[in-house]
Design a protein around this motif. Structure first.
Motif, PDB file in Angstrom:
ATOM      1  N   MET A  52       0.772  -1.178   0.117  1.00  0.00           N
ATOM      2  CA  MET A  52      -0.026   0.082   0.037  1.00  0.00           C
ATOM      3  C   MET A  52       0.719   1.260   0.124  1.00  0.00           C
ATOM      4  SD  MET A  52      -1.665   0.166   3.889  1.00  0.00           S
ATOM      5  CE  MET A  52      -1.665  -1.530   4.311  1.00  0.00           C
ATOM      6  N   VAL A  53       0.350   2.466  -0.685  1.00  0.00           N
ATOM      7  CA  VAL A  53       0.862   3.621  -0.693  1.00  0.00           C
ATOM      8  C   VAL A  53       0.222   4.640  -0.050  1.00  0.00           C
ATOM      9  CG1 VAL A  53       1.936   5.457  -1.955  1.00  0.00           C
ATOM     10  CG2 VAL A  53       2.206   3.075  -2.897  1.00  0.00           C
ATOM     11  N   LEU A  54       0.588   5.623   0.873  1.00  0.00           N
ATOM     12  CA  LEU A  54       0.130   6.509   1.474  1.00  0.00           C
ATOM     13  C   LEU A  54       0.456   7.738   1.205  1.00  0.00           C
ATOM     14  CD1 LEU A  54      -2.041   7.474   3.594  1.00  0.00           C
ATOM     15  CD2 LEU A  54      -0.307   7.470   5.392  1.00  0.00           C
ATOM     16  N   THR A  55      -0.394   8.802   0.550  1.00  0.00           N
ATOM     17  CA  THR A  55       0.068   9.917   0.144  1.00  0.00           C
ATOM     18  C   THR A  55      -1.008  11.144   0.030  1.00  0.00           C
ATOM     19  OG1 THR A  55       1.208  11.080  -1.985  1.00  0.00           O
ATOM     20  CG2 THR A  55      -0.805   9.778  -2.422  1.00  0.00           C
ATOM     21  N   GLY A  56      -0.725  12.389  -0.259  1.00  0.00           N
ATOM     22  CA  GLY A  56      -1.855  13.290  -0.181  1.00  0.00           C
ATOM     23  C   GLY A  56      -2.083  14.102  -1.584  1.00  0.00           C
ATOM     24  N   ALA A  57      -3.036  14.603  -1.489  1.00  0.00           N
ATOM     25  CA  ALA A  57      -3.325  15.179  -2.765  1.00  0.00           C
ATOM     26  C   ALA A  57      -3.131  16.512  -2.980  1.00  0.00           C
ATOM     27  CB  ALA A  57      -4.962  15.274  -3.092  1.00  0.00           C
ATOM     28  N   GLY A  58      -2.708  17.345  -4.160  1.00  0.00           N
ATOM     29  CA  GLY A  58      -2.372  18.673  -4.016  1.00  0.00           C
ATOM     30  C   GLY A  58      -0.715  18.768  -3.540  1.00  0.00           C
ATOM     31  N   ASP A  59      -0.480  19.672  -2.767  1.00  0.00           N
ATOM     32  CA  ASP A  59       0.874  19.867  -2.485  1.00  0.00           C
ATOM     33  C   ASP A  59       1.227  19.558  -0.921  1.00  0.00           C
ATOM     34  OD1 ASP A  59       1.142  21.485  -4.858  1.00  0.00           O
ATOM     35  OD2 ASP A  59       0.233  23.262  -4.188  1.00  0.00           O
ATOM     36  N   GLY A  60       0.306  18.782  -0.485  1.00  0.00           N
ATOM     37  CA  GLY A  60       0.713  18.544   0.877  1.00  0.00           C
ATOM     38  C   GLY A  60       0.445  17.171   0.919  1.00  0.00           C
ATOM     39  N   PHE A  61       1.174  16.616   2.094  1.00  0.00           N
ATOM     40  CA  PHE A  61       0.999  15.161   2.296  1.00  0.00           C
ATOM     41  C   PHE A  61      -0.100  14.843   3.634  1.00  0.00           C
ATOM     42  CE2 PHE A  61       2.200  11.783   5.556  1.00  0.00           C
ATOM     43  CZ  PHE A  61       1.974  10.451   4.502  1.00  0.00           C
ATOM     44  N   CYS A  62       0.297  15.826   4.733  1.00  0.00           N
ATOM     45  CA  CYS A  62      -0.827  15.937   5.888  1.00  0.00           C
ATOM     46  C   CYS A  62      -0.417  16.770   6.788  1.00  0.00           C
ATOM     47  CB  CYS A  62      -1.103  14.513   6.381  1.00  0.00           C
ATOM     48  SG  CYS A  62      -2.287  14.431   7.809  1.00  0.00           S
ATOM     49  N   ALA A  63      -0.973  17.878   7.002  1.00  0.00           N
ATOM     50  CA  ALA A  63      -0.714  18.962   7.810  1.00  0.00           C
ATOM     51  C   ALA A  63      -1.189  18.723   9.139  1.00  0.00           C
ATOM     52  CB  ALA A  63      -1.065  20.361   7.396  1.00  0.00           C
ATOM     53  N   GLY A  64      -1.534  17.522   9.783  1.00  0.00           N
ATOM     54  CA  GLY A  64      -1.855  17.270  11.122  1.00  0.00           C
ATOM     55  C   GLY A  64      -3.232  17.572  11.278  1.00  0.00           C
ATOM     56  N   ALA A  65      -3.802  17.831  12.259  1.00  0.00           N
ATOM     57  CA  ALA A  65      -5.101  18.094  12.428  1.00  0.00           C
ATOM     58  C   ALA A  65      -5.637  19.511  11.943  1.00  0.00           C
ATOM     59  CB  ALA A  65      -5.458  17.960  14.173  1.00  0.00           C
ATOM     60  N   ASP A  66      -6.823  19.619  11.498  1.00  0.00           N
ATOM     61  CA  ASP A  66      -7.352  20.925  11.126  1.00  0.00           C
ATOM     62  C   ASP A  66      -7.838  21.780  12.185  1.00  0.00           C
ATOM     63  OD1 ASP A  66      -8.528  22.728   9.816  1.00  0.00           O
ATOM     64  OD2 ASP A  66      -9.988  21.456   8.300  1.00  0.00           O
ATOM     65  N   THR A  67      -6.933  22.453  12.515  1.00  0.00           N
ATOM     66  CA  THR A  67      -7.583  23.425  13.978  1.00  0.00           C
ATOM     67  C   THR A  67      -8.546  24.350  13.634  1.00  0.00           C
ATOM     68  OG1 THR A  67      -5.986  25.166  12.758  1.00  0.00           O
ATOM     69  CG2 THR A  67      -4.728  23.749  14.316  1.00  0.00           C
ATOM     70  N   THR A  68      -9.132  24.461  12.327  1.00  0.00           N
ATOM     71  CA  THR A  68     -10.323  24.969  12.235  1.00  0.00           C
ATOM     72  C   THR A  68     -11.605  24.097  12.548  1.00  0.00           C
ATOM     73  OG1 THR A  68     -10.709  24.625   9.949  1.00  0.00           O
ATOM     74  CG2 THR A  68      -9.450  26.581  10.676  1.00  0.00           C
ATOM     75  N   ASP A  69     -11.185  22.739  12.607  1.00  0.00           N
ATOM     76  CA  ASP A  69     -12.308  21.667  12.926  1.00  0.00           C
ATOM     77  C   ASP A  69     -12.177  21.314  14.307  1.00  0.00           C
ATOM     78  OD1 ASP A  69     -14.443  20.106  11.379  1.00  0.00           O
ATOM     79  OD2 ASP A  69     -12.948  18.555  12.426  1.00  0.00           O
ATOM     80  N   MET A  70     -11.369  21.537  14.996  1.00  0.00           N
ATOM     81  CA  MET A  70     -11.105  21.271  16.042  1.00  0.00           C
ATOM     82  C   MET A  70     -12.151  21.741  17.326  1.00  0.00           C
ATOM     83  SD  MET A  70      -7.130  20.465  16.464  1.00  0.00           S
ATOM     84  CE  MET A  70      -7.124  20.185  18.303  1.00  0.00           C
ATOM     85  N   ARG A  71     -12.480  20.998  18.360  1.00  0.00           N
ATOM     86  CA  ARG A  71     -13.616  21.732  19.317  1.00  0.00           C
ATOM     87  C   ARG A  71     -12.899  22.177  20.209  1.00  0.00           C
ATOM     88  NH1 ARG A  71     -16.144  17.348  23.380  1.00  0.00           N
ATOM     89  NH2 ARG A  71     -16.270  19.316  24.342  1.00  0.00           N
ATOM     90  N   ASP A  72     -13.122  23.156  21.256  1.00  0.00           N
ATOM     91  CA  ASP A  72     -12.611  23.725  22.200  1.00  0.00           C
ATOM     92  C   ASP A  72     -12.671  22.943  23.288  1.00  0.00           C
ATOM     93  OD1 ASP A  72     -12.082  25.066  24.419  1.00  0.00           O
ATOM     94  OD2 ASP A  72     -13.331  26.875  24.216  1.00  0.00           O
ATOM     95  N   TRP A  73     -11.644  22.371  23.663  1.00  0.00           N
ATOM     96  CA  TRP A  73     -11.432  21.031  24.790  1.00  0.00           C
ATOM     97  C   TRP A  73     -11.523  21.623  26.092  1.00  0.00           C
ATOM     98  CZ3 TRP A  73     -12.102  16.525  23.039  1.00  0.00           C
ATOM     99  CH2 TRP A  73     -11.719  16.246  21.725  1.00  0.00           C
ATOM    100  N   ASP A  74     -11.561  23.097  26.481  1.00  0.00           N
ATOM    101  CA  ASP A  74     -11.545  23.679  27.638  1.00  0.00           C
ATOM    102  C   ASP A  74     -12.782  22.901  28.374  1.00  0.00           C
ATOM    103  OD1 ASP A  74      -9.612  24.983  27.287  1.00  0.00           O
ATOM    104  OD2 ASP A  74     -10.591  26.950  26.742  1.00  0.00           O
ATOM    105  N   ASP A  75     -14.138  22.742  27.764  1.00  0.00           N
ATOM    106  CA  ASP A  75     -15.188  22.192  28.505  1.00  0.00           C
ATOM    107  C   ASP A  75     -15.113  20.671  28.271  1.00  0.00           C
ATOM    108  OD1 ASP A  75     -15.714  21.920  25.716  1.00  0.00           O
ATOM    109  OD2 ASP A  75     -17.800  22.706  25.790  1.00  0.00           O
ATOM    110  N   ALA A  76     -14.190  20.055  28.105  1.00  0.00           N
ATOM    111  CA  ALA A  76     -14.247  18.377  27.554  1.00  0.00           C
ATOM    112  C   ALA A  76     -13.728  17.880  28.868  1.00  0.00           C
ATOM    113  CB  ALA A  76     -13.579  18.043  26.342  1.00  0.00           C
ATOM    114  N   THR A  77     -13.875  16.477  29.055  1.00  0.00           N
ATOM    115  CA  THR A  77     -13.232  15.701  29.989  1.00  0.00           C
ATOM    116  C   THR A  77     -12.074  14.951  29.416  1.00  0.00           C
ATOM    117  OG1 THR A  77     -14.680  13.946  29.569  1.00  0.00           O
ATOM    118  CG2 THR A  77     -15.590  15.352  30.975  1.00  0.00           C
ATOM    119  N   GLU A  78     -11.469  14.679  30.556  1.00  0.00           N
ATOM    120  CA  GLU A  78      -9.831  13.787  29.850  1.00  0.00           C
ATOM    121  C   GLU A  78     -10.466  12.739  29.257  1.00  0.00           C
ATOM    122  OE1 GLU A  78      -6.148  11.804  32.127  1.00  0.00           O
ATOM    123  OE2 GLU A  78      -7.601  12.923  33.141  1.00  0.00           O
ATOM    124  N   GLU A  79     -11.624  12.100  29.576  1.00  0.00           N
ATOM    125  CA  GLU A  79     -11.921  10.851  28.928  1.00  0.00           C
ATOM    126  C   GLU A  79     -12.535  11.277  27.338  1.00  0.00           C
ATOM    127  OE1 GLU A  79     -11.693   9.922  32.969  1.00  0.00           O
ATOM    128  OE2 GLU A  79     -12.903  11.770  31.832  1.00  0.00           O
TER     129      GLU A  79
END
Length: 260
Positions: A52-79
């Motif tokens: 198997m081959v893992l790659t990315g479309a366009g000019d990036g492989f993978c920039a990690g987590a999309d910070t614009t999609d991440m929830r605010d963890w301040d109100d989350a539990t550790e679980e």
């Protein structure tokens, strides 16, 4: 399975998984993480997939987590946070645990967890404009997806600490020099597929079991016991018989495979 955030294609015995959110350099959201895990499991379970081959479309492989999609963890539990992180860690675990050899075609930036996805593959090919960067320390985080476990095993403890503690980029030239990447290639995907095809054309059981044996944590005694089991599986395999016959007769082996 129909995928929304990646492309999955099997061609000539090679499964190519292309992360497909090029507008954000293939940064992942939750649905994409679920799809990556499913795609890797699908490739591993398919008897017609030999690499198997893992790659990315366009000019990036993978920039990690999309910070614009991440929830605010301040109100989350550790679980709750642990459940999210476990889902990302499964990508690394599924790649690492697969008998089917994997090649990362790093065609652009691989950052944070994206770097760890590349490190979790068995081999890496990097494009000249690409880079790998753990980078977690730069934003006050630790490499929770596996980087601090993977990197020392790939390049040694001292070099790993350098990249982990400074957040410095690993350039293609550096990656090749320290043995992290097989090569730097203008067409990283093409070179990765050529490498995958070279592996594909070996006896399949021997390839998978050799890949399974590579484990820095296994003791030599455990290795030897497992090798006896795997070697018996190999010597009773028809492709082993054909490989030996072809070698003795001075010809290329014919394993009678039909690639899709």
């Amino acid at each position: 399975m129909a995928y929304e955030h990646l492309d999955y294609a099997v061609e000539e015995g090679i499964a190519t998984i292309t992360l497909d959110r090029p507008e954000v350099y293939n940064a992942f959201n939750r649905p994409m993480v679920l799809e990556i895990n499913e795609a890797v499991r699908t490739a591993e379970a398919d008897d017609g997939v030999y690499a198997m081959v893992l790659t990315g479309a366009g000019d990036g492989f993978c920039a990690g987590a999309d910070t614009t999609d991440m929830r605010d963890w301040d109100d989350a539990t550790e679980e709750e946070y642990g459940a999210y992180l476990w889902m990302v860690q499964r990508v690394v675990a599924n790649l690492r645990g697969a008998s089917t050899p994997s090649v990362a075609a790093v065609n652009g930036p691989g950052v944070g967890a994206g770097c760890d996805f590349a490190l979790a593959c068995d081999l890496r090919v990097m494009a000249p404009e690409s880079l790998l960067r753990e980078g977690f320390v730069n934003i006050g985080l630790i490499p929770g997806d596996g980087g601090a476990w993977l990197l020392p095993r790939l390049v040694g403890e001292s070099k790993a600490r350098e990249y982990l503690l400074t957040g410095r980029d690993i350039t293609p030239e550096d990656a090749v020099d320290i043995g992290l990447a097989v090569e730097e290639a203008e067409d990283a995907l093409g070179a990765a597929r050529e490498l995958a095809a070279e592996i594909r054309d070996k006896p399949a059981v021997a390839v998978r079991r050799t890949n399974d044996l590579v484990d820095p944590q296994r003791t030599f005694e455990d290795y030897c016991a497992l090798a006896c089991e795997y070697q018996w599986e190999c010597v009773t395999d028809e492709e082993h018989d054909e490989a030996v016959a072809a070698f003795n007769e001075g010809r290329e082996p014919d394993y009678g495979r039909s690639y899709e």
